[in-house]
Every structure is written in structure tokens, then in C-alpha cells.
Design a protein around this motif. Structure first.
Motif, PDB file in Angstrom:
ATOM      1  N   LEU A 122      35.082  39.499  39.598  1.00  0.00           N
ATOM      2  CA  LEU A 122      36.005  38.694  38.783  1.00  0.00           C
ATOM      3  C   LEU A 122      35.708  37.201  38.878  1.00  0.00           C
ATOM      4  CD1 LEU A 122      39.499  40.414  39.027  1.00  0.00           C
ATOM      5  CD2 LEU A 122      37.928  40.336  37.102  1.00  0.00           C
ATOM      6  N   ALA A 153      42.391  42.683  38.681  1.00  0.00           N
ATOM      7  CA  ALA A 153      42.934  41.469  39.298  1.00  0.00           C
ATOM      8  C   ALA A 153      44.211  41.786  40.076  1.00  0.00           C
ATOM      9  CB  ALA A 153      43.192  40.403  38.232  1.00  0.00           C
ATOM     10  N   ALA A 161      44.116  35.722  42.160  1.00  0.00           N
ATOM     11  CA  ALA A 161      44.105  37.034  41.504  1.00  0.00           C
ATOM     12  C   ALA A 161      45.299  37.186  40.563  1.00  0.00           C
ATOM     13  CB  ALA A 161      44.093  38.143  42.557  1.00  0.00           C
ATOM     14  N   THR A 205      42.726  43.241  33.886  1.00  0.00           N
ATOM     15  CA  THR A 205      44.014  42.810  34.443  1.00  0.00           C
ATOM     16  C   THR A 205      44.378  43.700  35.632  1.00  0.00           C
ATOM     17  OG1 THR A 205      44.763  42.004  32.287  1.00  0.00           O
ATOM     18  CG2 THR A 205      46.470  42.450  33.937  1.00  0.00           C
ATOM     19  N   ARG A 244      36.434  40.898  44.085  1.00  0.00           N
ATOM     20  CA  ARG A 244      36.587  39.437  44.024  1.00  0.00           C
ATOM     21  C   ARG A 244      35.327  38.779  43.472  1.00  0.00           C
ATOM     22  NH1 ARG A 244      38.594  37.961  49.997  1.00  0.00           N
ATOM     23  NH2 ARG A 244      38.420  35.823  49.250  1.00  0.00           N
ATOM     24  N   GLY A 270      44.522  35.050  37.576  1.00  0.00           N
ATOM     25  CA  GLY A 270      43.506  35.735  36.770  1.00  0.00           C
ATOM     26  C   GLY A 270      44.106  36.887  35.980  1.00  0.00           C
ATOM     27  N   ALA A 271      44.980  37.657  36.626  1.00  0.00           N
ATOM     28  CA  ALA A 271      45.643  38.765  35.924  1.00  0.00           C
ATOM     29  C   ALA A 271      46.474  38.237  34.758  1.00  0.00           C
ATOM     30  CB  ALA A 271      46.516  39.556  36.896  1.00  0.00           C
ATOM     31  N   LEU A 327      39.322  32.855  43.981  1.00  0.00           N
ATOM     32  CA  LEU A 327      39.026  34.234  44.374  1.00  0.00           C
ATOM     33  C   LEU A 327      38.060  34.297  45.545  1.00  0.00           C
ATOM     34  CD1 LEU A 327      38.772  35.885  40.854  1.00  0.00           C
ATOM     35  CD2 LEU A 327      40.391  36.524  42.657  1.00  0.00           C
TER      36      LEU A 327
END
Length: 186
Positions: free
Chosen positions: A18, A132, A79, A129, A15, A82-83, A69
Motif C-alpha cells: 500500500l 488498509a 492505514a 480499502t 504495508r 488510506g482506507a 505506513l
């Protein structure tokens, strides 16, 4: 997976990494908005009016993902978001690589760290990816942890970010040197 709990240190490290990645990218874009608008426009995937809107909104969304996050109640949806962003960036890069447009800047970080796009960058986004998605999947089955897990995890995330940023810088330097040495660069 009932009854199985994963180490909170791992999820805090991921976390933290990212969140720093998204925050750094967002801040660098916000400090060079016109340049970033040019990068978005240069991908040639959106009409001009939409490219300006995307250039203005994207850094704000990246900051929201970074903040989310770090807030446990928002970490899973952040997450997932973000992915989605990382996958979308990977697709945009892949489309341009397939078009043969590898000389354009990825737009990942501003402030003089220009990186040409490549299949390696598509692979990098695939890995990010996956990270995440791992966060989204692991958080519901991760133990609560304590302050030590939080602090050590965040430090680990910061170290991962420094390593990632260093590798990106070294890759950019190597690419510029190859351009200078190639017959095209002369």
C-alpha cells in the motif's frame, strides 16, 4: 484476541504494497499536475476552484499516507487514512459509473496509463480499502518481528505492487483494444 499475535511478515508485506501504491500514484500525479487537475475536474463532483485545490493537495496526502505506513508509530492512523481515501475514490468512481460516464480516466496513475472507470474498478477499491483496514486492525495484535521480517515483507510488498501494476497495465491495453475493435471506435 488477547494473547494472539499475527505474523509481522504479513503486515510488512501489506504495508509495503500500500505504501508503494500510494507513493507511485502521488508521484505520477505530481509530475503531471495540470493533467491530474483535468482528471479531478472531469469527475464533475466538485466546483472548479475546489477541484484545483484537491488536485494539488491529494498527491501530498497520498505521500503522507505512504510514509506513515512505513513508520510503525504512524502506521495505524496512516492505514485508516488510506482506507478513507480508497473508499472515497471508490465512491467517486461509482457515482460516475452510475451516471454512465465510464469513458473518463480514473486518475489513479498518470504518465500515459489511463484507465477508464468501471464497476470492476469500484470493486478493486473496495478490496484495497479492505487491505488498509486489515492493516489497521492487525498491527495492534502483530508481533514485533525482526529485520528479516521487515526485509522479506517489503520485498513481498514490492512484488505485489509489480503484479498489481502489471494487471492494471494489461487491463488498460485490453480496454483500448476493445475500443479500437468496437463499432463506436471506428
Amino acid at each position: 484476541m488477547e494473547g494472539v499475535f499475527y505474523e509481522p511478515l504479513l503486515t510488512w508485506g501489506l504495508r509495503g504494497f500500500l505504501a508503494l501504491l500510494f507513493a507511485t500514484a502521488a508521484i505520477s500525479k505530481l509530475t503531471a499536475m495540470e493533467e491530474f487537475h483535468g482528471v479531478v475536474r472531469n469527475f464533475r463532483l466538485l466546483p472548479d476552484a475546489a477541484s484545483r485545490a484537491v488536485a494539488m493537495v491529494l498527491p501530498v496526502v497520498e505521500l503522507a499516507v505512504a510514509a506513515g505506513l512505513m513508520i510503525t508509530a504512524l502506521a495505524v492512523p496512516a492505514a485508516w487514512a488510506g482506507a478513507g481515501l480508497l473508499a472515497l475514490f471508490g465512491v467517486a468512481i461509482a457515482i460516475n459509473v452510475m451516471r454512465g460516464r465510464t469513458q473518463i480516466d480514473c486518475g489513479c496513475f498518470r504518465n500515459g496509463l489511463k484507465q477508464q472507470i468501471s464497476w470492476l474498478m469500484v470493486g478493486r477499491n473496495l478490496v484495497l480499502t479492505g487491505l488498509a483496514l486489515a492493516i489497521a486492525g492487525l498491527l495492534p495484535v502483530t508481533g514485533g518481528g525482526g529485520i528479516a521480517d521487515l526485509l522479506v515483507g517489503l520485498i513481498a510488498g514490492a512484488v505485489f505492487m509489480l503484479l498489481y501494476f502489471s494487471a492494471s497495465m494489461l487491463g488498460g491495453i485490453a480496454a483500448r483494444q476493445n475500443q479500437t475493435l468496437s463499432p463506436k471506435g471506428r
